[in-house]
Each structure stands twice: as C-alpha cells, then as structure tokens.
Write an enzyme that holds these catalytic residues in place. Structure first.
Site, PDB file in Angstrom:
ATOM      1  N   TYR A  91       0.795  -1.225   0.000  1.00  0.00           N
ATOM      2  CA  TYR A  91       0.000   0.000   0.000  1.00  0.00           C
ATOM      3  C   TYR A  91       0.830   1.278   0.000  1.00  0.00           C
ATOM      4  O   TYR A  91       0.300   2.353  -0.294  1.00  0.00           O
ATOM      5  CB  TYR A  91      -0.942   0.000   1.216  1.00  0.00           C
ATOM      6  CG  TYR A  91      -2.009  -1.070   1.139  1.00  0.00           C
ATOM      7  CD1 TYR A  91      -3.268  -0.780   0.640  1.00  0.00           C
ATOM      8  CD2 TYR A  91      -1.750  -2.374   1.566  1.00  0.00           C
ATOM      9  CE1 TYR A  91      -4.250  -1.758   0.564  1.00  0.00           C
ATOM     10  CE2 TYR A  91      -2.723  -3.362   1.494  1.00  0.00           C
ATOM     11  CZ  TYR A  91      -3.975  -3.046   0.994  1.00  0.00           C
ATOM     12  OH  TYR A  91      -4.941  -4.028   0.910  1.00  0.00           O
ATOM     13  N   GLU A 160     -10.277   3.284  -2.572  1.00  0.00           N
ATOM     14  CA  GLU A 160     -11.498   3.686  -1.868  1.00  0.00           C
ATOM     15  C   GLU A 160     -11.542   5.187  -1.595  1.00  0.00           C
ATOM     16  O   GLU A 160     -11.932   5.622  -0.511  1.00  0.00           O
ATOM     17  CB  GLU A 160     -11.642   2.900  -0.559  1.00  0.00           C
ATOM     18  CG  GLU A 160     -11.749   1.410  -0.744  1.00  0.00           C
ATOM     19  CD  GLU A 160     -12.105   0.666   0.539  1.00  0.00           C
ATOM     20  OE1 GLU A 160     -12.407   1.332   1.550  1.00  0.00           O
ATOM     21  OE2 GLU A 160     -12.079  -0.576   0.529  1.00  0.00           O
ATOM     22  N   GLU A 261      -9.200  -6.777  -2.505  1.00  0.00           N
ATOM     23  CA  GLU A 261      -9.194  -7.232  -1.114  1.00  0.00           C
ATOM     24  C   GLU A 261     -10.409  -8.125  -0.931  1.00  0.00           C
ATOM     25  O   GLU A 261     -11.493  -7.826  -1.447  1.00  0.00           O
ATOM     26  CB  GLU A 261      -9.317  -6.070  -0.120  1.00  0.00           C
ATOM     27  CG  GLU A 261      -8.123  -5.148  -0.007  1.00  0.00           C
ATOM     28  CD  GLU A 261      -8.374  -3.985   0.939  1.00  0.00           C
ATOM     29  OE1 GLU A 261      -7.500  -3.116   1.033  1.00  0.00           O
ATOM     30  OE2 GLU A 261      -9.462  -3.937   1.588  1.00  0.00           O
ATOM     31  N   TYR A 293      -6.984 -10.157   2.270  1.00  0.00           N
ATOM     32  CA  TYR A 293      -6.565  -9.181   3.266  1.00  0.00           C
ATOM     33  C   TYR A 293      -6.530  -9.894   4.620  1.00  0.00           C
ATOM     34  O   TYR A 293      -7.561 -10.375   5.072  1.00  0.00           O
ATOM     35  CB  TYR A 293      -7.559  -8.014   3.297  1.00  0.00           C
ATOM     36  CG  TYR A 293      -7.077  -6.853   4.124  1.00  0.00           C
ATOM     37  CD1 TYR A 293      -6.248  -5.893   3.565  1.00  0.00           C
ATOM     38  CD2 TYR A 293      -7.442  -6.727   5.452  1.00  0.00           C
ATOM     39  CE1 TYR A 293      -5.795  -4.819   4.324  1.00  0.00           C
ATOM     40  CE2 TYR A 293      -6.991  -5.665   6.207  1.00  0.00           C
ATOM     41  CZ  TYR A 293      -6.177  -4.712   5.649  1.00  0.00           C
ATOM     42  OH  TYR A 293      -5.719  -3.659   6.397  1.00  0.00           O
TER      43      TYR A 293
END
Length: 516
Positions: A91, A160, A261, A293
């Site tokens: 990430y 997101e 995810e 995840y």
C-alpha cells in the site's frame, strides 16, 4: 516440527528460485496474461504491516515500506509461497529506498507485486481532493522506483477514495491521476505497466464508479479494476454473498477486474470457502482472481500470521486459506486464442444524487509553472507553515471579501479548475497571501499572518512570464453541476477544512493583530 519447517522452507525457496524465470504480466481485453500467452490469475495476499507492528527506527515515519525490509522479506516469502501466493499488494513504498533484495526474493519465489502509488501523508483526500504537483511527484517517483522490476504487475492510483455518494467528486481527481501516471509511463519509455483503481463495495455508487473509470477517452480510463469486497462471510454462498450479481455486472467490462481485497472476518477462523467460487466458472470467466486481506495480524484482526520478536506464528486462517488455494486450478484461455468481444467502454454515469464527478478532469500538474507563479509574487507563504496552519490560513484569507482565490480553487463536480489549482498547498497559499497583500495596500503588516508569510521582490524571466500569461488566460470547460456543488469550490489538498467559529475567530484575530 516448527524449527524443522523454518529450516526446510528457505531451502525449498532457493530450489524453486533457481527454476523461476518470471516474465512481465500483460493485459489483453479483460484478462491478464503471462508474456508467453498463459492466462494469469491472482492468488494474492495484502502485505503491509501497520506502523505499530513494525516499529520502524525512523522517527515520525507514517508507514513502513515492506519492499525495502530485506530481513522481513526473507522471513515472510517462504510463508507466502506455502500459501500458494503468486502476488502481493503493498500500500505504500518509499521510492528513495532500495528494493532490490526483496524484489529478487519475490521474483525467485514466482511472486508479483501490485503497488499503490500514494502514502498516508501524500494521497488524494476524499473530503478535499487534489491532484497537484506534490502528488504527481510522489506518484511518478514510485513508478520510477519500481518500473525496472519485471515482477511489478501494476499500480493503484487510488484506494477507496470515493467511498460514499457525498464524496464522489473526488473521483475526478483520481481519474486525472490515472491519466497522468499512464502518460508518464509512456513518456519514460517504460514497459507497459497498467494503472488502475481499487474501489469499495458501496451499493449506492459501486456501479457508477465502475462506469466512470471505464468511460471517456482511452487515455483517461483505468487499465484494470480492483474490487475490495467482504460480502462472503463464514458459510455463505455464491448467491447469498451477492457474488453472482457482481459477476453479472462485470460480465462485459472491457478491462481486467479482480478482488483487490477479500476475506470477511465476521466469522472466525475464516474458512475462505469463497476461494472455490472465485477460481471456478462463472467467476473465473470474469474475474482474474483476488487478494486476501491480509498477511499481518493487527488490531483489525485480519491477519493470517502473528509476528512476535521476529518469529512467525500461523493462525488457523493461514491453514484454511492454504488448503482452499491448493484445491483450485482455474481454467483460462491462451492469449492467441482470446478475441475479446467486450471492447466497448462504459457510458459515463449521469449526475444525480448519488454521483457528482465531472467528466472534465483536473489539469496535469506543472511544477515549473507553479514555481514561476511563486517567483512572481510579492508576498509568499514560508516553507515552514504546517498543514494545520495552512488549513486555517486558507479559511481566513479566502474568506475575505477583497480576496480572490478563483485561480487556485477547484470543483470536481462542475469541472472548474483554476490555472494554479494543481500547485502544492504551500504554493496555493502563497497565491492567496499575495492577493490579500495586494488588496490591503501592500504594507509589510499585510504580509505577516502571525509569522507565516514574508515579502519578496516578485520577478519573472521571459519564459516564466509567457507561461504565466498563458495559464491565466486559459479557462477550464465546465460541466453541469448543482448549485450546492458550485458553492463548494475550495482550495485543494486537504487544506481547506471547515473550522469552528472559535478557531476562525482566533485566526482572524491573529492575522489582524499584525495589520494594525
């Protein structure tokens, strides 16, 4: 047994590494392929420990780069291989660090990497979105750091960001980031590395999001679509989970889609029975696998393993996932025999109560133009101004009747972007300070702002003057937007937050104290 396993796994990894010869993943139609033409299905795991889990030695660091930590990679790659992992998602990476050791370990183990381009302190803020020169530099630095590794599969331009109907305007900025990152990869003559987006599963906007990032000009569109979905919990099913509906929705999607995810933990230990559905028809005809995840156990209780004092302890979730993955063998197609029929992009979503992102995107950041702009000013923000102070100062300066902040304002709903809206927060604050300074007699007191501003002799060379004149005369086309959205024009970058009346009064009093 535990000690013996930890000895044997690295040996097994070394052996498989000798045979491994990873090849880049390529996109054709709505599917991923190895360069040799075999279809690629992700059997992925999210791999990024929270800052508190790793306790990095660098004070003030907001994230831990998993690809620069060779010690952890040597420890964890054997366990990832034991799971049957062929891809990890990270990430946030530090583009200033060296990633050779980890990337080599992953490459030898047959594991690809898909990386987000942002990091916690430099990302598109859904509540006050930006696509500015600071973000552009961050994104392109990550591309530069990772593009040379053949096992880098792709990049996420956002995760997101628009997660509710009331912040969908932020998607215009993410789509601009997709556009400019794609263009940068092409301009640098890197191999074709796709750029996409990872979305949440909000029923109000999930269809509009998928359409928006797949509509319009080809250079603006995402090149893959990641879906963060947690609707299969415990002993669910293809229909109870809604997976059947999601599969139908992406049946004719023109770019690859996958679960970015998955792994609901409302029922523990997780059984991962959704794996059998995801990697078999009809889902495997539509989705290119998924990413569980996540690897590390943290406060959110999604871990496959727990790490204490550098030692790995496997949870039952680890064993359950391993057993499920070992049973699947998705049947794909060969690239030479694949003639995609779903080549048409989606229609852009119509603006309504659940969708407010314009198809007119923010401009490409131009660092040299922004630097020219700051050099031309007579009152500028100091480089030491904090993010919190920037927010308060914007609220004060741009709230004054005789201040004009239109050249730094932006609106992702109407598609209106000032010529300097793509400059950094500090650069935009300098513009705001200068307009206030010019409107208040150009006195030294009107360029102080409690010590956050300073005067300078504004000057521009010939090239800067031409660039500034061109920028100032350029207007961005607008799309139809609601009057409420039009009223929400604001400086970008998470720095024009609404503050309480007490804070505003304090800022106003502080600013005015230096004007008298």
């Amino acid at each position: 047994m535990k000690g013996l396993l930890s000895t044997l796994l690295p040996l097994a990894l070394t052996f498989t590494g000798a045979l491994a010869a990873l090849q880049p993943i390529v996109v054709k139609g709505s599917k991923f392929f190895y360069q040799n033409g075999t279809q690629f299905f992700m059997k992925g795991v999210a791999y990024q420990a929270d800052i508190s889990t790793q306790n990095p030695s660098v004070a003030g660091q907001s994230y831990h780069d998993p690809l620069s930590d060779a010690t952890s990679c040597k420890r964890d790659v054997p366990y990832l291989r034991e799971l049957g992992t062929n891809l990890i998602r990270v990430y946030a990476i530090d583009p200033t660090k060296n990633h050779d050791d980890c990337m080599k370990l992953l490459d030898d183990a047959g594991i690809y990497v898909i990386s987000d381009l942002s990091e916690p302190d430099t990302s598109i803020n859904r509540d006050s979105p930006a696509w500015d020169d600071q973000l552009y530099k961050r994104y392109t630095n990550v591309v530069d750091a990772l593009a040379g590794y053949s096992n880098v599969m792709g990049f996420f331009a956002g995760n997101e960001v628009s997660n509710m109907y009331n912040n969908t305007d932020a998607s215009a900025f993410v789509k601009a980031a997709v556009r400019d990152t794609k263009a940068y990869i092409k301009a640098k003559s890197y191999r074709s590395i796709p750029v996409g987006y990872a979305t949440n599963d909000d029923e109000d906007i999930r269809a509009q999001l998928a359409d928006y990032f797949n509509c319009g000009n080809e250079e603006d569109r995402a090149e893959f679509w990641g879906y963060n979905i947690y609707s299969w919990c415990g002993d669910s099913s293809y229909t109870l989970s809604g997976f059947d509906q999601r599969t139908a929705e992406f049946q004719n999607y023109s770019i690859p889609s996958f679960f970015a995810e998955y792994g609901c933990n409302k029922v523990t230990p997780r059984k991962f029975t959704e794996v059998q559905a995801l990697y078999s028809s009809p889902m495997s005809d539509v989705f290119s696998g998924g990413i569980v995840y996540m690897y590390f156990q943290e406060a959110n209780n999604y871990g496959l393993v727990d790490i204490s004092n550098g030692k790995v302890s496997k949870f039952q979730d680890f064993t359950n996932l391993k057993n499920q993955i070992s049973k699947v063998s998705p049947k794909g197609v060969t690239m030479s025999n694949y003639n995609p029929s779903n080549t048409s992009p989606r229609d852009c979503p119509v603006e309504n109560q659940f969708w407010e992102a314009s198809t007119t995107l923010p401009p490409t950041p131009n660092e040299s133009l922004c630097q020219c702009m700051v050099k031309s000013l007579n009152c500028v923000a100091k480089s030491t101004v904090t993010d919190k102070a920037i927010g308060d100062l914007f609220n004060f300066v741009c709230g004054q009747e005789n201040s004009d902040c239109s050249d730094i304002n932006t609106n992702g709903t109407t598609g209106t972007y000032g010529p300097f809206s793509m400059c950094s927060a500090n650069e935009r604050l300098s513009w705001a300070f200068n307009t206030y300074y010019n409107s208040n007699g150009k006195s030294a007191q009107s360029c102080d702002f409690n010590g956050n501003a300073t005067t300078q002799t504004g000057a521009t060379n010939t090239d800067c003057k031409s660039a500034l004149e061109s920028a100032s005369s350029t207007t961005t086309p607008t799309s139809t937007g609601s009057s409420q959205a039009a009223a929400n024009i604001r400086p970008l970058g998470g720095v024009f937050w609404m503050v309480s009346s007490a804070v505003m009064a304090s800022v106003f009093a502080g600013a005015m104290s230096v004007l008298v």
